[in-house]
Design an enzyme around this catalytic site. Structure first.
Site, PDB file in Angstrom:
ATOM      1  N   ARG A 174      -5.601   0.093  -6.273  1.00 37.34           N
ATOM      2  CA  ARG A 174      -4.348   0.721  -5.836  1.00 37.34           C
ATOM      3  C   ARG A 174      -3.879   1.794  -6.807  1.00 37.34           C
ATOM      4  NH1 ARG A 174      -2.283  -2.400  -1.627  1.00 37.34           N
ATOM      5  NH2 ARG A 174      -2.514  -4.651  -1.787  1.00 37.34           N
ATOM      6  N   ASP A 182       1.208   3.712   4.610  1.00 36.39           N
ATOM      7  CA  ASP A 182       0.083   4.266   3.871  1.00 36.39           C
ATOM      8  C   ASP A 182      -0.981   4.824   4.819  1.00 36.39           C
ATOM      9  OD1 ASP A 182      -0.596   1.740   4.819  1.00 36.39           O
ATOM     10  OD2 ASP A 182      -1.291   0.959   2.899  1.00 36.39           O
ATOM     11  N   GLY A 193       0.789  -1.236   0.000  1.00 38.80           N
ATOM     12  CA  GLY A 193       0.000   0.000   0.000  1.00 38.80           C
ATOM     13  C   GLY A 193       0.821   1.286   0.000  1.00 38.80           C
TER      14      GLY A 193
HETATM   15  P1  IMP Z   1      -4.097  -1.254  11.259  1.00 42.34           P
HETATM   16  O1  IMP Z   1      -3.236  -2.395  11.746  1.00 42.34           O
HETATM   17  O2  IMP Z   1      -5.540  -1.423  11.672  1.00 42.34           O
HETATM   18  O3  IMP Z   1      -3.569   0.101  11.627  1.00 42.34           O
HETATM   19  O4  IMP Z   1      -4.193  -1.373   9.686  1.00 42.34           O
HETATM   20  C1  IMP Z   1      -3.150  -1.018   8.874  1.00 42.34           C
HETATM   21  C2  IMP Z   1      -3.302  -1.636   7.515  1.00 42.34           C
HETATM   22  O5  IMP Z   1      -4.658  -1.974   7.200  1.00 42.34           O
HETATM   23  C3  IMP Z   1      -2.883  -0.619   6.476  1.00 42.34           C
HETATM   24  O6  IMP Z   1      -1.488  -0.657   6.218  1.00 42.34           O
HETATM   25  C4  IMP Z   1      -3.727  -1.005   5.283  1.00 42.34           C
HETATM   26  O7  IMP Z   1      -3.076  -2.007   4.548  1.00 42.34           O
HETATM   27  C5  IMP Z   1      -5.000  -1.571   5.886  1.00 42.34           C
HETATM   28  N1  IMP Z   1      -6.058  -0.554   5.969  1.00 42.34           N
HETATM   29  C6  IMP Z   1      -6.543   0.055   7.065  1.00 42.34           C
HETATM   30  N2  IMP Z   1      -7.530   0.921   6.750  1.00 42.34           N
HETATM   31  C7  IMP Z   1      -7.654   0.856   5.409  1.00 42.34           C
HETATM   32  C8  IMP Z   1      -8.508   1.541   4.470  1.00 42.34           C
HETATM   33  O8  IMP Z   1      -9.356   2.409   4.796  1.00 42.34           O
HETATM   34  N3  IMP Z   1      -8.347   1.196   3.160  1.00 42.34           N
HETATM   35  C9  IMP Z   1      -7.434   0.283   2.735  1.00 42.34           C
HETATM   36  N4  IMP Z   1      -6.627  -0.372   3.584  1.00 42.34           N
HETATM   37  C10 IMP Z   1      -6.730  -0.088   4.901  1.00 42.34           C
END
Ligand code: IMP
Length: 186
Positions: free
Chosen positions: A171, A106, A49
């Protein structure tokens, strides 16, 4: 789920235009160049991402720098929710001990992925480590993490584009948009 041929039709709202993103990335690059002046920084990006953000940001930093890439996948969650269980698919290709590391991400959602990665990278004894995230979704944070640099704070919505996917698609959109719930509920 199958994306529409016209990917933009699956987007309910454009949150950040290509121009807004480019302007903010340039600002971040200027700030990082000033903060790390006299140092050689190592940018570590997390595939997939962060790829467009990393590519744009590194060209806005006016310092000698190195890059490295990691790839992680979270497992045990759902298509739109991360679980915090992280598997390293690709590790760093060079040591980072004694280096000033900037982790380029990202989006920070719950923070669970980043929390894991930071602990992992700190174990490799960098001189310093900070996070540069393009997007921050603070409403859903489960673990507090210091973010050195943030591009944009965004509301609690599932977003795609500029590297971010749903089911590996979208993407390549040049903007960041909110995915229509119908696109992931079907
Ligand atoms: P976290 O561990 O919940 O902080 O999630 C991080 C990862 O989840 C990011 O690096 C993204 O790959 C994915 N992610 C979280 N929110 C989104 C979103 O709104 N769209 C797409 N990918 C997301």
């Amino acid at each position: 789920m199958k994306a529409s041929q016209d990917m933009k039709a699956d987007v309910a709202e454009v949150l950040l235009t290509e121009e807004q993103i480019a302007a903010r990335v340039a600002e971040l690059g200027r700030q990082i160049s000033a903060d790390y002046a006299g140092h050689e920084v190592t940018l570590v990006s997390v595939l997939k991402g962060s790829l467009p953000f990393m590519a744009d940001l590194m060209r806005r930093i006016d310092l000698p720098l190195r890059i490295d890439l990691m790839e992680v996948s979270s497992y045990g969650g759902t298509a739109t929710e991360s679980s915090g269980l992280v598997r390293i698919l690709k590790d760093l290709s060079a040591p980072i001990d004694g280096r000033d590391v900037l982790l380029v991400e990202d989006i920070i959602d719950t923070g669970l992925t980043l929390n894991y990665l930071l602990r992992y990278l700190k174990g490799k004894n960098p001189r310093s480590i900070k996070v540069c995230a393009l997007l921050d979704k603070p409403a859903r944070r489960l673990v507090e993490i210091p973010l050195g640099y943030v591009g944009f704070e965004i509301p609690d919505a599932f977003v795609v584009g500029y590297g971010l996917d749903f089911g590996e698609v979208y993407r390549n959109l040049r903007f960041v948009g909110v995915l229509r719930p119908a696109a992931y509920e079907s």
